[in-house]
Design a protein around this motif. Structure first.
Motif, PDB file in Angstrom:
ATOM      1  N   VAL A   6     -11.196  17.686  38.168  1.00 31.90           N
ATOM      2  CA  VAL A   6     -12.170  16.983  37.537  1.00 31.90           C
ATOM      3  C   VAL A   6     -12.962  15.780  38.619  1.00 31.90           C
ATOM      4  N   VAL A  61     -14.982  20.386  35.668  1.00 29.87           N
ATOM      5  CA  VAL A  61     -15.802  19.585  34.925  1.00 29.87           C
ATOM      6  C   VAL A  61     -16.249  18.486  35.820  1.00 29.87           C
ATOM      7  N   LEU A  82     -21.448  23.810  35.570  1.00 29.08           N
ATOM      8  CA  LEU A  82     -20.336  23.203  35.081  1.00 29.08           C
ATOM      9  C   LEU A  82     -20.601  22.200  33.894  1.00 29.08           C
ATOM     10  N   PRO A  83     -19.601  21.973  33.095  1.00 30.74           N
ATOM     11  CA  PRO A  83     -19.816  20.879  31.959  1.00 30.74           C
ATOM     12  C   PRO A  83     -19.931  19.457  32.762  1.00 30.74           C
ATOM     13  N   ILE A  85     -20.034  15.493  31.746  1.00 38.69           N
ATOM     14  CA  ILE A  85     -19.847  14.472  30.815  1.00 38.69           C
ATOM     15  C   ILE A  85     -20.383  12.895  31.360  1.00 38.69           C
ATOM     16  N   ALA A 127     -12.849  15.969  28.909  1.00 43.51           N
ATOM     17  CA  ALA A 127     -12.540  16.968  30.171  1.00 43.51           C
ATOM     18  C   ALA A 127     -11.355  17.557  30.016  1.00 43.51           C
ATOM     19  N   ILE A 130     -11.855  20.373  27.413  1.00 44.98           N
ATOM     20  CA  ILE A 130     -12.785  21.566  28.073  1.00 44.98           C
ATOM     21  C   ILE A 130     -11.842  22.605  28.936  1.00 44.98           C
TER      22      ILE A 130
END
Ligand code: RP5
Length: 152
Positions: A6, A61, A82-83, A85, A127, A130
């Motif tokens: 992450v 993430v 990529l996601p 947040i 995260a 996901i």
């Protein structure tokens, strides 16, 4: 072993205390992370370089935290699949309401999953959730976490 890292990016060193809990929760879930202080306004080229190479560098993430006119999560989301947040930080005269609106009001097609102002814990848990779609052992850890009241 969760292969994906992450990325935790924040706009300023002054945001760092808010992200402490994020790191604590990621570590508890056995997720590795990398932290970078990069501002969309003060270091735009570095933000782009990090984002463009994030996939090949093993990130799954990206968590991006910023205060005031908080463009960091959106600028990252614009340049990766990529996601992302977004964590609005309570800094400046408007106490995070400015950052919340800057982060949450993304145009269609470029989402940022926005958590509460100062919502570093939920950023970490989201995260993890996901990444858990690909890792059954992480899904199990999250099940135990929620069964225990969703607290460490
Ligand atoms: C934002 O401006 C940062 O994310 C921080 O929350 C805020 C203030 O930054 P500093 O002036 O403390 O560096 O870009």
């Amino acid at each position: 072993m969760i292969a994906e890292k992450v990325g935790i990016l924040m706009g300023s060193a002054s945001d760092q205390p808010v992200l402490e809990n994020c790191k604590k929760y990621l570590a508890a879930f056995g997720i590795t992370f990398e932290e970078h202080i990069l501002s969309a306004h003060r270091n735009p080229e570095e933000v782009t370089a990090f984002t463009r190479h994030a996939e090949q560098n093993g990130f799954g993430v990206i968590i991006a935290a910023a205060g005031m006119a908080a463009h960091l999560p959106g600028v990252i989301a614009a340049q990766t699949v990529l996601p992302v947040i977004g964590v609005p930080i309570a800094s400046g005269a408007l106490n995070g309401f400015d950052a919340l609106l800057s982060i949450v009001q993304m145009p269609p097609g470029v989402p940022v999953a926005t958590v509460a102002i100062g919502g570093a814990v939920n950023a970490a848990v989201l995260a993890a959730q996901i990444l858990a779609t690909k890792h059954p052992e992480l899904r199990e850890r999250l099940r135990e976490f929620k069964a225990k009241g969703a607290r460490l």
